[in-house]
Design a protein around this motif. Structure first.
Motif, PDB file in Angstrom:
ATOM      1  N   THR A   2       0.746  -1.300  -0.215  1.00 32.27           N
ATOM      2  CA  THR A   2      -0.075   0.161   0.178  1.00 32.27           C
ATOM      3  C   THR A   2       0.884   1.322   0.075  1.00 32.27           C
ATOM      4  O   THR A   2       1.912   1.723   0.446  1.00 32.27           O
ATOM      5  CB  THR A   2      -1.060   0.278   0.935  1.00 32.27           C
ATOM      6  OG1 THR A   2      -1.956  -0.979   1.104  1.00 32.27           O
ATOM      7  CG2 THR A   2      -1.753   1.259   1.135  1.00 32.27           C
ATOM      8  N   LYS A   3       0.723   2.134  -0.806  1.00 31.87           N
ATOM      9  CA  LYS A   3       1.201   3.439  -1.052  1.00 31.87           C
ATOM     10  C   LYS A   3       0.560   4.236  -0.088  1.00 31.87           C
ATOM     11  O   LYS A   3      -1.307   4.118   0.677  1.00 31.87           O
ATOM     12  CB  LYS A   3       1.119   3.719  -2.456  1.00 31.87           C
ATOM     13  CG  LYS A   3       1.905   2.568  -3.396  1.00 31.87           C
ATOM     14  CD  LYS A   3       1.929   3.774  -4.810  1.00 31.87           C
ATOM     15  CE  LYS A   3       2.953   1.840  -6.012  1.00 31.87           C
ATOM     16  NZ  LYS A   3       2.624   2.788  -6.743  1.00 31.87           N
ATOM     17  N   ASN A   4       1.535   5.594   0.552  1.00 38.19           N
ATOM     18  CA  ASN A   4       1.188   6.390   1.187  1.00 38.19           C
ATOM     19  C   ASN A   4      -0.654   7.209   1.028  1.00 38.19           C
ATOM     20  O   ASN A   4      -1.394   6.596   1.100  1.00 38.19           O
ATOM     21  CB  ASN A   4       1.761   7.758   1.528  1.00 38.19           C
ATOM     22  CG  ASN A   4       2.753   6.930   2.487  1.00 38.19           C
ATOM     23  OD1 ASN A   4       2.116   5.592   2.585  1.00 38.19           O
ATOM     24  ND2 ASN A   4       3.941   7.433   2.181  1.00 38.19           N
ATOM     25  N   ASP A   5      -0.358   7.771  -0.381  1.00 32.70           N
ATOM     26  CA  ASP A   5      -1.738   9.019  -0.737  1.00 32.70           C
ATOM     27  C   ASP A   5      -1.524   9.303  -2.551  1.00 32.70           C
ATOM     28  O   ASP A   5      -0.146   8.243  -3.480  1.00 32.70           O
ATOM     29  CB  ASP A   5      -1.172  10.220  -0.216  1.00 32.70           C
ATOM     30  CG  ASP A   5       0.017  10.974  -0.936  1.00 32.70           C
ATOM     31  OD1 ASP A   5       0.626  11.941  -1.781  1.00 32.70           O
ATOM     32  OD2 ASP A   5       0.206  11.003   0.548  1.00 32.70           O
ATOM     33  N   CYS A   6      -2.841   8.953  -2.789  1.00 33.87           N
ATOM     34  CA  CYS A   6      -2.877   9.987  -4.196  1.00 33.87           C
ATOM     35  C   CYS A   6      -3.678  10.638  -4.729  1.00 33.87           C
ATOM     36  O   CYS A   6      -4.067  11.200  -3.855  1.00 33.87           O
ATOM     37  CB  CYS A   6      -3.303   8.701  -4.988  1.00 33.87           C
ATOM     38  SG  CYS A   6      -5.137   7.601  -5.644  1.00 33.87           S
ATOM     39  N   GLU A  30       1.194  10.101  -8.423  1.00 35.05           N
ATOM     40  CA  GLU A  30       0.672   9.015  -7.661  1.00 35.05           C
ATOM     41  C   GLU A  30      -1.141   9.932  -8.584  1.00 35.05           C
ATOM     42  O   GLU A  30      -2.009  10.002  -7.572  1.00 35.05           O
ATOM     43  CB  GLU A  30       0.626   8.329  -6.551  1.00 35.05           C
ATOM     44  CG  GLU A  30       2.108   7.731  -5.790  1.00 35.05           C
ATOM     45  CD  GLU A  30       2.467   6.688  -6.878  1.00 35.05           C
ATOM     46  OE1 GLU A  30       1.208   5.658  -7.476  1.00 35.05           O
ATOM     47  OE2 GLU A  30       2.788   6.263  -7.586  1.00 35.05           O
ATOM     48  N   GLU A  70      -4.820   0.364  -2.329  1.00 36.93           N
ATOM     49  CA  GLU A  70      -3.757   0.641  -3.161  1.00 36.93           C
ATOM     50  C   GLU A  70      -2.403   1.895  -2.625  1.00 36.93           C
ATOM     51  O   GLU A  70      -1.666   2.125  -1.885  1.00 36.93           O
ATOM     52  CB  GLU A  70      -3.607   0.540  -4.638  1.00 36.93           C
ATOM     53  CG  GLU A  70      -4.162  -0.419  -5.573  1.00 36.93           C
ATOM     54  CD  GLU A  70      -4.313   0.650  -7.094  1.00 36.93           C
ATOM     55  OE1 GLU A  70      -3.490   0.424  -7.922  1.00 36.93           O
ATOM     56  OE2 GLU A  70      -5.039   0.429  -7.594  1.00 36.93           O
ATOM     57  N   TYR A  71      -3.670   2.739  -2.090  1.00 30.39           N
ATOM     58  CA  TYR A  71      -3.235   3.876  -1.364  1.00 30.39           C
ATOM     59  C   TYR A  71      -3.949   4.353   0.170  1.00 30.39           C
ATOM     60  O   TYR A  71      -5.298   3.704  -0.029  1.00 30.39           O
ATOM     61  CB  TYR A  71      -3.783   5.215  -2.599  1.00 30.39           C
ATOM     62  CG  TYR A  71      -3.299   4.973  -3.539  1.00 30.39           C
ATOM     63  CD1 TYR A  71      -2.046   5.389  -3.924  1.00 30.39           C
ATOM     64  CD2 TYR A  71      -4.046   4.278  -4.448  1.00 30.39           C
ATOM     65  CE1 TYR A  71      -1.176   5.442  -5.038  1.00 30.39           C
ATOM     66  CE2 TYR A  71      -2.706   4.445  -5.986  1.00 30.39           C
ATOM     67  CZ  TYR A  71      -1.679   4.715  -5.867  1.00 30.39           C
ATOM     68  OH  TYR A  71      -0.983   5.138  -7.266  1.00 30.39           O
ATOM     69  N   ILE A  74      -6.613   8.847  -0.480  1.00 28.20           N
ATOM     70  CA  ILE A  74      -6.758   9.547  -1.375  1.00 28.20           C
ATOM     71  C   ILE A  74      -7.673  10.713  -1.319  1.00 28.20           C
ATOM     72  O   ILE A  74      -8.632  11.140  -0.610  1.00 28.20           O
ATOM     73  CB  ILE A  74      -8.291   8.587  -2.155  1.00 28.20           C
ATOM     74  CG1 ILE A  74      -7.542   7.313  -1.877  1.00 28.20           C
ATOM     75  CG2 ILE A  74      -8.795   8.775  -3.523  1.00 28.20           C
ATOM     76  CD1 ILE A  74      -8.699   6.151  -2.641  1.00 28.20           C
TER      77      ILE A  74
END
Length: 393
Positions: A2-6, A30, A70-71, A74
């Motif tokens: 999981t990535k931090n933010d998008c 992202e 994934e994030y 958001i």
């Protein structure tokens, strides 16, 4: 992993692509795009991926929750009123992991143009003489406003059903012709505003655009004016500049603060030469087609929202006003050339009479969106030519 933010952009037309451009220029990598169809921004090399959704809140909620896998966070950038309403509808299910750029307590109220005008009345902000039509009998009250009159739903309804965005009524005969259609919509529950038409063309339209955070503070802002509209004086952006008087800034701030509007918002005014006042047309609570003008004149509202969503410092920016900057959507300008007699002079003026001229969508490092848009222009021209030939035959 999981990535931090998008950054999640909703809608891939000119306004969506402009948001993508700004965020990418500020080194945001992202960027995700959701859209109802494969509009021009879906071809951009600046986005991580494009997801097709339909116009229901369920579809939007499902795909946002999928994206959350994934994030962690958001940050959402809506570009039309239906998206705002759908986000408001699913707010309880997504607000814990999404940054939603609106005030959930009053969003639906603030989208109502009649409510916007009622605030103008209380605040002393000029607005056109207007009446609210809620039932068939109210049509008689239209006669209290001198013709010509502009009729429009009190909220954007054309995104969800077959209805006009606005309708110009020149005289009693025009009203009689449109009466049955209007009555049908009134019976279905749609409310309308009937307003006097302020004289002047599309070059009399001015805007204040600000980002107001959750604490009620305007972090950055800019002003500008439209140079032309498409397809007529009651249409949408075709060309714009960074020119605007201080009065537009003051009135815009007043409305955002007094109505407790959060996120990016754009009060739009029309100059009335009869009494020399800037009168509110409407307040848009999301990014419009010419919001790229802010970035081009030194104010990054979308990046301001992005930083604010992450709890980072947002530095105040001063808009460039010592040079004249023009921003054109070539697709609309070409169509104006085709449709309007004697438009060439306006077209050349919009391009040439500036210190800088920039074109919407065009980016030589990301050429596919421009090519997609250009193809649409050619297809549209061919289609209209064939229609004209059929009529002539």
């Amino acid at each position: 992993m999981t990535k931090n933010d998008c950054a999640l952009v909703l809608g891939g037309y000119v306004n969506g692509y402009s948001i993508i451009q700004e965020l990418h220029e500020k080194k945001i990598e992202e960027i995700i795009l959701f859209g109802y169809s494969r509009e021009l921004a879906s071809y951009s090399n600046k986005i991580r991926k494009f997801v097709l959704i339909d116009k229901t809140p369920d579809s939007l909620q499902r795909e946002i929750k999928e994206l959350h896998k994934e994030y962690t966070k958001i940050i959402i950038f809506p570009t039309d009123d239906l998206q705002l309403e759908n986000l408001h509808n699913i707010y309880p299910e997504i607000h814990s992991f999404c940054f939603l750029p609106f005030n959930p307590e009053n969003l639906l109220t603030c989208l109502d143009k009649y409510i916007q005008y009622s605030y103008c009345e209380k605040l002393g902000v000029p607005y056109p003489k207007t009446i609210l039509l809620q039932k068939k009998e109210d049509l008689e009250n239209i006669k209290t406003i001198p013709f010509p009159i502009l009729l429009k739903p009190n909220k954007r309804e054309d995104l969800r059903r077959k209805i006009f965005r606005n309708l110009k009524i020149d005289d009693s005969e025009d009203l009689e012709k449109a009466k049955k259609n209007i009555e049908g919509h009134l019976e279905s529950g749609i409310k309308f505003l009937a307003s006097e038409i302020i004289p002047g063309d599309g070059s009399c339209i001015y805007a204040y655009v600000g980002y107001r955070n959750r604490k009620g503070r305007i972090l950055n802002e800019w002003t500008g004016k439209k140079l032309s509209q498409y397809p007529d004086n009651f249409g949408v952006f075709s060309a714009a500049s960074n020119e605007a008087p201080e009065e537009v800034l003051v009135q815009g701030r007043t409305l955002l603060n007094s109505m407790d509007i959060k996120g990016i918002a754009q009060p739009e005014f029309k100059y009335d030469f009869r009494d020399k006042k800037y009168k509110l047309m409407e307040i848009n609570l999301r990014s419009m087609m010419w919001h790229r003008m802010g970035r081009l004149s030194g104010v990054d509202l979308h990046y301001s929202q992005y930083l604010d969503a992450l709890g980072k410092k947002v530095s105040p920016q001063v808009q460039v006003k010592n040079k004249n900057i023009h921003f054109l959507y070539l697709k609309h300008e070409i169509r104006n050339l085709i449709r309007q007699r004697k438009y060439l002079r306006t077209f050349l003026k919009n391009i040439i009479e500036s210190d800088e001229t920039h074109f919407a969508v065009y980016d030589r490092k990301d050429i596919k969106p421009f090519l997609k848009d250009s193809t649409d222009i050619v297809r549209s021209a061919i289609r209209k030519s064939l229609q004209a030939l059929r009529i002539a035959g």
